[in-house]
Design an enzyme around this catalytic site. Structure first.
Site, mmCIF file in Angstrom:
data_model
loop_
_atom_site.group_PDB
_atom_site.id
_atom_site.type_symbol
_atom_site.label_atom_id
_atom_site.label_comp_id
_atom_site.label_asym_id
_atom_site.label_seq_id
_atom_site.Cartn_x
_atom_site.Cartn_y
_atom_site.Cartn_z
ATOM 1 N N LEU A 65 47.110 31.470 40.638
ATOM 2 C CA LEU A 65 46.735 32.515 41.641
ATOM 3 C C LEU A 65 45.699 32.023 42.643
ATOM 4 C CD1 LEU A 65 47.253 35.919 39.995
ATOM 5 C CD2 LEU A 65 48.937 34.842 41.693
ATOM 6 N N SER A 143 39.600 48.190 37.182
ATOM 7 C CA SER A 143 38.759 48.393 35.915
ATOM 8 C C SER A 143 37.536 49.349 36.001
ATOM 9 C CB SER A 143 38.230 47.119 35.538
ATOM 10 O OG SER A 143 37.235 47.203 34.586
ATOM 11 N N TYR A 156 33.188 39.778 37.367
ATOM 12 C CA TYR A 156 34.243 40.516 37.350
ATOM 13 C C TYR A 156 34.200 41.938 37.599
ATOM 14 C CZ TYR A 156 37.838 42.999 34.340
ATOM 15 O OH TYR A 156 39.078 43.740 33.935
ATOM 16 N N LYS A 160 36.404 43.680 40.984
ATOM 17 C CA LYS A 160 37.119 44.820 40.596
ATOM 18 C C LYS A 160 36.823 45.908 41.693
ATOM 19 C CE LYS A 160 39.994 43.351 37.630
ATOM 20 N NZ LYS A 160 41.548 43.220 37.862
#
Length: 265
Positions: A65, A143, A156, A160
């Site tokens: 990806l 998340s 992260y 998100k």
């Protein structure tokens, strides 16, 4: 006849964890044709084969990806083979627990490429087909780290949060085409990725912060995603549904407050 029996579902990260469970449910319970995109070709092929053995329809596609050109080629191959996607589940993600001060730029760029840029390109591709059909469902697996900050979650959590914001942007610009775009924000869920991040005694720490005092299951996240993909969710768009055992609602959670406090007089 199932509501999705004539539809094509694209699921990234469908070889394991949440993505796998959603793929299995969409194929076997909702009768959709599922297209599993994953960098682990062997695992993706095994999941697709298992779905076919159980009577469902599934294809697998190997893709990195973070490789924009490769992703675009895969999306075209998928469309040529299976048709334009009616349902998109962006489940694949990269996560690492690193102190914010030490977060390396290459890790940041890779995280953003996989967690933000790839979903954007996939949604753009799918929307061109959904606009013609006047129907579509996009569910981004975000998340709780995109809603609340967490120690070691610079890359992260930021990615998100961006995915949640992007969900709203796409939602308002595609609503008139009969397309809904929503996100699911899982709390700690028992998946291989989460187990690798919550190793050692960390799992107990996370469990203590969740009012339900346990990790969620992939089934529980999949149920939420399937609801948002359903006809019953046709007037819900631009929302992020937390499936987190009460974590985001908890604020300051003190489990033994009432057992240790002095009686009121």
């Amino acid at each position: 006849m199932s509501q999705h029996s004539s539809r094509v579902a694209l699921i990234t990260g469908g070889a394991s964890g949440i993505g796998r469970r959603i793929a299995e449910k969409l194929a076997l319970e909702e009768k959709a044709t599922v297209c599993i995109l994953d960098r682990d070709g062997t695992a993706a092929g095994d999941v697709a084969a298992g779905i076919r053995r159980a009577g469902g329809r599934a294809e697998s596609f190997v893709v990195d990806l973070s490789d924009t050109e490769g992703l675009e080629q895969t999306l075209q191959e998928l469309t040529d083979r299976c048709g334009g996607p009616d349902i998109v589940i962006n489940s694949a993600a990269l996560a690492a627990t690193v102190p914010a001060l030490d977060y390396p730029l290459p890790q940041w760029q890779l995280t953003m490429a996989i967690n933000v840029t790839a979903p954007m390109l996939i949604i753009q591709h799918a929307l061109r087909h959904m606009r013609v059909k006047r129907w579509g469902r996009v569910i981004n697996i975000a998340s709780i780290s995109g809603v609340r900050a967490g120690t070691g979650r610079l890359g992260y959590g930021s990615s998100k949060a961006a995915l949640i914001a992007m969900t709203r942007q796409f939602a308002i610009e595609s609503a008139e085409w009969g397309v809904t775009v929503n996100a699911v924000a899982p709390g700690p869920v028992d998946t291989p990725m989460v187990r690798s991040m919550h190793g050692g005694g960390t799992a107990d720490t996370y469990g203590a912060m969740i009012p339900m005092a346990r990790y969620g299951s992939t089934d529980e996240i999949a149920h939420a995603a399937l609801f948002l993909a359903s006809e019953g969710a046709s007037y819900i768009s631009g929302h992020t549904l937390a499936v987190d055992g009460g974590f985001l609602a908890s604020g300051l959670l003190v489990r033994d407050l009432f057992s240790t406090a002095s009686p009121a007089h």
